[in-house]
Design a protein around this motif. Sequence first.
Motif, PDB file in Angstrom:
ATOM      1  N   GLY C 366       0.821  -1.201   0.000  1.00 34.27           N
ATOM      2  CA  GLY C 366       0.000   0.000   0.000  1.00 34.27           C
ATOM      3  C   GLY C 366       0.858   1.257   0.000  1.00 34.27           C
ATOM      4  N   ARG C 367       1.870   1.268   0.863  1.00 32.44           N
ATOM      5  CA  ARG C 367       2.689   2.480   0.974  1.00 32.44           C
ATOM      6  C   ARG C 367       3.534   2.708  -0.256  1.00 32.44           C
ATOM      7  N   ALA C 368       3.817   1.629  -0.981  1.00 30.73           N
ATOM      8  CA  ALA C 368       4.602   1.799  -2.200  1.00 30.73           C
ATOM      9  C   ALA C 368       3.758   2.402  -3.316  1.00 30.73           C
ATOM     10  N   ALA C 427     -15.833 -10.656   5.156  1.00 26.00           N
ATOM     11  CA  ALA C 427     -16.005  -9.311   4.621  1.00 26.00           C
ATOM     12  C   ALA C 427     -14.988  -8.359   5.252  1.00 26.00           C
ATOM     13  N   TYR C 428     -14.790  -8.539   6.548  1.00 21.49           N
ATOM     14  CA  TYR C 428     -13.886  -7.630   7.256  1.00 21.49           C
ATOM     15  C   TYR C 428     -12.460  -7.788   6.760  1.00 21.49           C
ATOM     16  N   TYR C 429     -11.949  -9.044   6.747  1.00 20.20           N
ATOM     17  CA  TYR C 429     -10.528  -9.170   6.374  1.00 20.20           C
ATOM     18  C   TYR C 429     -10.319  -8.887   4.901  1.00 20.20           C
ATOM     19  N   THR C 430     -11.335  -9.167   4.064  1.00 21.00           N
ATOM     20  CA  THR C 430     -11.171  -8.876   2.639  1.00 21.00           C
ATOM     21  C   THR C 430     -10.987  -7.379   2.431  1.00 21.00           C
ATOM     22  N   PHE C 431     -11.870  -6.609   3.071  1.00 19.76           N
ATOM     23  CA  PHE C 431     -11.771  -5.168   2.835  1.00 19.76           C
ATOM     24  C   PHE C 431     -10.654  -4.533   3.636  1.00 19.76           C
ATOM     25  N   ARG C 432     -10.229  -5.188   4.708  1.00 22.65           N
ATOM     26  CA  ARG C 432      -8.992  -4.751   5.363  1.00 22.65           C
ATOM     27  C   ARG C 432      -7.858  -4.791   4.340  1.00 22.65           C
ATOM     28  N   MET C 433      -7.807  -5.918   3.591  1.00 16.41           N
ATOM     29  CA  MET C 433      -6.768  -6.067   2.574  1.00 16.41           C
ATOM     30  C   MET C 433      -6.918  -4.994   1.497  1.00 16.41           C
ATOM     31  N   VAL C 434      -8.154  -4.827   1.042  1.00 15.70           N
ATOM     32  CA  VAL C 434      -8.386  -3.857  -0.035  1.00 15.70           C
ATOM     33  C   VAL C 434      -8.003  -2.452   0.427  1.00 15.70           C
ATOM     34  N   PHE C 435      -8.440  -2.073   1.623  1.00 13.78           N
ATOM     35  CA  PHE C 435      -8.180  -0.705   2.087  1.00 13.78           C
ATOM     36  C   PHE C 435      -6.709  -0.492   2.397  1.00 13.78           C
ATOM     37  N   LEU C 436      -6.046  -1.520   2.927  1.00 13.18           N
ATOM     38  CA  LEU C 436      -4.624  -1.362   3.225  1.00 13.18           C
ATOM     39  C   LEU C 436      -3.851  -1.085   1.948  1.00 13.18           C
ATOM     40  N   ILE C 437      -4.300  -1.666   0.861  1.00 14.81           N
ATOM     41  CA  ILE C 437      -3.577  -1.448  -0.393  1.00 14.81           C
ATOM     42  C   ILE C 437      -4.003  -0.129  -1.029  1.00 14.81           C
ATOM     43  N   MET C 438      -5.314   0.143  -0.993  1.00 15.38           N
ATOM     44  CA  MET C 438      -5.793   1.310  -1.732  1.00 15.38           C
ATOM     45  C   MET C 438      -5.626   2.608  -0.963  1.00 15.38           C
ATOM     46  N   ARG C 439      -5.720   2.544   0.354  1.00 13.13           N
ATOM     47  CA  ARG C 439      -5.762   3.801   1.092  1.00 13.13           C
ATOM     48  C   ARG C 439      -4.696   3.842   2.192  1.00 13.13           C
ATOM     49  N   PRO C 440      -3.457   3.826   1.793  1.00 12.55           N
ATOM     50  CA  PRO C 440      -2.417   4.021   2.808  1.00 12.55           C
ATOM     51  C   PRO C 440      -2.522   5.452   3.307  1.00 12.55           C
ATOM     52  N   ASN C 441      -2.332   5.671   4.589  1.00 10.42           N
ATOM     53  CA  ASN C 441      -2.376   7.070   5.048  1.00 10.42           C
ATOM     54  C   ASN C 441      -1.255   7.330   6.033  1.00 10.42           C
ATOM     55  N   LEU C 513     -22.094  -6.263   4.888  1.00 11.14           N
ATOM     56  CA  LEU C 513     -21.895  -4.815   4.856  1.00 11.14           C
ATOM     57  C   LEU C 513     -21.303  -4.332   6.170  1.00 11.14           C
ATOM     58  N   LEU C 514     -21.746  -4.985   7.256  1.00  9.97           N
ATOM     59  CA  LEU C 514     -21.208  -4.637   8.565  1.00  9.97           C
ATOM     60  C   LEU C 514     -19.698  -4.834   8.585  1.00  9.97           C
ATOM     61  N   GLY C 515     -19.307  -5.965   8.035  1.00  6.04           N
ATOM     62  CA  GLY C 515     -17.873  -6.243   7.976  1.00  6.04           C
ATOM     63  C   GLY C 515     -17.147  -5.205   7.161  1.00  6.04           C
ATOM     64  N   VAL C 516     -17.714  -4.836   6.031  1.00  5.62           N
ATOM     65  CA  VAL C 516     -17.071  -3.846   5.170  1.00  5.62           C
ATOM     66  C   VAL C 516     -16.981  -2.505   5.893  1.00  5.62           C
ATOM     67  N   VAL C 517     -18.082  -2.139   6.542  1.00  5.47           N
ATOM     68  CA  VAL C 517     -18.096  -0.850   7.238  1.00  5.47           C
ATOM     69  C   VAL C 517     -17.051  -0.844   8.342  1.00  5.47           C
ATOM     70  N   LEU C 518     -16.991  -1.925   9.072  1.00 11.12           N
ATOM     71  CA  LEU C 518     -16.019  -1.992  10.163  1.00 11.12           C
ATOM     72  C   LEU C 518     -14.601  -1.881   9.595  1.00 11.12           C
ATOM     73  N   GLY C 524     -10.048   2.085   6.338  1.00  8.94           N
ATOM     74  CA  GLY C 524     -10.313   2.792   5.096  1.00  8.94           C
ATOM     75  C   GLY C 524     -10.376   4.301   5.231  1.00  8.94           C
ATOM     76  N   ARG C 525     -11.017   4.795   6.294  1.00  7.29           N
ATOM     77  CA  ARG C 525     -11.264   6.243   6.336  1.00  7.29           C
ATOM     78  C   ARG C 525      -9.950   6.989   6.498  1.00  7.29           C
ATOM     79  N   ALA C 526     -10.041   8.256   6.156  1.00  7.27           N
ATOM     80  CA  ALA C 526      -8.843   9.076   6.258  1.00  7.27           C
ATOM     81  C   ALA C 526      -8.347   9.072   7.702  1.00  7.27           C
ATOM     82  N   ASN C 527      -7.074   9.036   7.876  1.00  7.11           N
ATOM     83  CA  ASN C 527      -6.425   9.049   9.185  1.00  7.11           C
ATOM     84  C   ASN C 527      -6.787   7.846  10.050  1.00  7.11           C
ATOM     85  N   ALA C 528      -7.196   6.738   9.408  1.00  6.86           N
ATOM     86  CA  ALA C 528      -7.462   5.536  10.185  1.00  6.86           C
ATOM     87  C   ALA C 528      -6.152   5.053  10.796  1.00  6.86           C
TER      88      ALA C 528
END
Lengths: 101, 174, 624
Positions: C366-368, C427-441, C513-518, C524-528
């Motif tokens: 993600g950071r790269a 859902a949670y770990y999938t989107f954890r992976m997605v957000f870690l790659i897409m939204r490094p902060n 959806l709960l998993g995704v939101v969590l 995912g959110r800014a400054n997470a």
Amino acid sequence: MTLHAWMVFALTLFCIGLYGVIARRNLIAILIGIELMLNAASINVLAINYFVSPEPAVGQIIVLFIIGLAAAEAAIALSIILGVYRQRASIDVTLLEELRG
Amino acid sequence: MMIGAVLAIVLTLAGAILAVGARNIVHAVFGLGICLCGVALAFLVLGSPFVAAMEVLIYIGGITVAMVFAVMLSTVGREEPREGMAKRVLAAIGALVFFGAGVAIILGMPEQITAPVTPEEAWSVEQIGRDLLNRFNLVFEALSLVLLLAIIGAITIASRSDESHDPTAGEGDS
Amino acid sequence: MNHELLALACVTAPLLGFAVALIGFRRRHSSAAAIVIASGLVSLVASVLLLITARPEAQAFTARWFMIEDFSIEFGVLLDGRTLIMGSVVALITLCIQVYSLYYMASDPGKGRFFAFLALFEWSMLLFVYSANLLQMFIFWELVGLASFLLIGFWYEKPSAVAAAKKAFLMTRVGDVGLFIGLILLFQTSGTLDVLGIANIFEPHGLPESIAPQRIELIAMLLFVGVIGKSAQFPLHTWLPDAMEGPTPVSALLHSATMVAAGVFLVTRFHGLFLDAPTTMTTILWIATFTALLSSTMAMVAKDMKRVLAFSSISQLGFMLMGLGAGSLFAGYFHLTTHAFFKALLFLCAGAYIHSSGTNDLIAIGRAGAARRMKITTIGLVVGGAALAGIPMFAGFFSKEHILSALHGPGQMIFKIGAFGAAFMTAYYTFRMVFLIMRPNPNSQATPDEPAYPHDDAHGPAEPLAMILPIIVLSLGALVIGFFGDKIGAILHVEHIHHPTIGEMAPAVVVALLGVVLAWIDFGRANAKQRGFVSLVPAAEKLFEKRWYIDEIYNTAIVRPVIMIAKLCYGTETRGLDKGIDSLAYSTAKVGREVARGHVGRLQLYIGVAVVVVASLVFYVGMR
């Protein structure tokens, strides 16, 4: 002359040849002993053939084969003897003991 | 018949004893020749004139002569030390033991057969020739191959003198 | 079209590709790759044609291998709904991965060998799927194991890869023992090796009177032991995460549509038999549910992208077995099909990131800035992630709904709850992976395990066509395959597919959806902070990271005692037995040397002695 007499005669010839093979130290003399033994076998075959065979030609053919083989064997043996003589200047069998342990 | 058989036996055994007993190797070869004459005579008595002729041709005419040549090429004229007494006695004992065993076997055989069981015409050379080229054709061919190999082998072995030194060189014999 | 010829082409093309590539072109890499891809294409075209023109009834083309008295053992191809769909999926995924490997393995010195092994793998898997005979099935099951061993340990100069290959091979072997015994018992019970014949015994529901129910339970249980090994279920699941040591295309191949799917496929193949074994079905449900939950927890904390996907594979296999265990052939099979697409897609995306970033670590990738550079790959990742998480309208959603709605029987409430829990974590770990790659902060408190080593991309595109094409194809597959549920059901001859109503679907959607939101809040959110809610309980986080210490337990309880026994045997062998044998040999040689001294070299003496001995023997025999 019975078959037994012929066979004892052949056996005697064979044993004389055997003695020659065991006792003599000259390689050619040993070869002579072997020839005697082969001839003893031929006499034996022909005697049995003469007295008991239903097909007399077979025994003679066997003897012919023996003679042929003896000729081949003699040729090889003599050439070996000559080879040995060339290499060691002797054909004394008691000197050929390289395989001794 | 009887006389022929006795003559054959006497000739053979006398020649054989000379062949194994003679100190001079040339004498021994001579004894072999006598012995083979006796054997040929025995073959004749046993009703096989053709085999007797072959015996004379091949053995006396071929092998004995070849031995004489071998003697001439190697040890001719050389006096060799006689074998030790102990060795000769031991060899005689071995041969006698074997003889005894053989006699025991022969005497153990059942009947005394005194006469040939087959008519004379079955002994003909023609019959031998037919059998040799028909029934025993394979053996015949194999034997011819063996003889060919023997010739080649003998030439190869006897003519290989390049790597070994020749002890007779310079002594003038050819 | 002649089905027999098509089937023959389908199953022999990869073998030819393997043989030609390995024997003739191992050092000519491009030719080997071309040959293998061509053979894969032939297989794909043939199997798709077979699928399209399939007759409604099952067809079997067999040839006799050998006979034992009147009992003939045959090899052949069985064409029915289950094999046709699976065969096509296998061929398609394999071809995608072969094309993908063109670039991924481009600079590898063993490229030719790699492609040859891929072809070997495809051949074994296809013949396993299509097999018409129990013995053939077992042979190719083992060949799949062999090919996976070769592929996982492809980088054999790497000790960890060798260890992983060995581990995978041995762990699955444990299961295979059970499977083999099960197959023998099945043969003994049914009296035939013919898969179709066996299916006909069990397929009409209700057990034949001649067969004891306990026996069926035993057979089903033993078969399931094999499935546990191959499909990486608890307690034999530990080989799968380690198998990520192989090249990423291998992971994509082995852990999406093929090797691990073989176990689930076996259950679908003999589903009639399993239906007659209720106790085993319950056991399957327990193990599958537990495995799904267990591996999901591990996936929540893993930092290695491939490991996350590996844990998710285990958990999704658990889902499939849950569906099958609940008695719904269609649910399990459908999920098997959809999973093949989206999991292969996710692995290929992971491979693309890893290839360009030089690291497996999610945070480092993600950071790269990989997500910005590789837009198509990222789209593929989101599609695959959504399908995996069960977001409506993506492939995984449909099949997961079917599995959840299949769990309605009496006493299955607990499994349904477990499935919901696993779905939530998925859902949670999938989107954890997605957000870690897409939204490094920049405020992230996550620490990568290893830094990124971006490739020098000057000489090649970040997203070469050979990599992107399979990702696009599989993305489309993951998007549309979910809508083919009815069609698949029809091919499988499932009479009535239970379509979940909106009301039944709602809880699962909410959970997903709960998993995704969590995941969004945590990562995912800014400054997470990007630490995840699991870190609130450090003990749990540690437990999950250490994979519940299962590897350690195995190490202490099994591996070490075995090694100790082995060492003991080794000591006995070298210091006891070997030394004894050695001294025997030495003393023999010594005796020989001593005896040789008495060897006088007098030929005539020997002849004389021999003659005397023979004569004495004659006397002796004559006297008796």
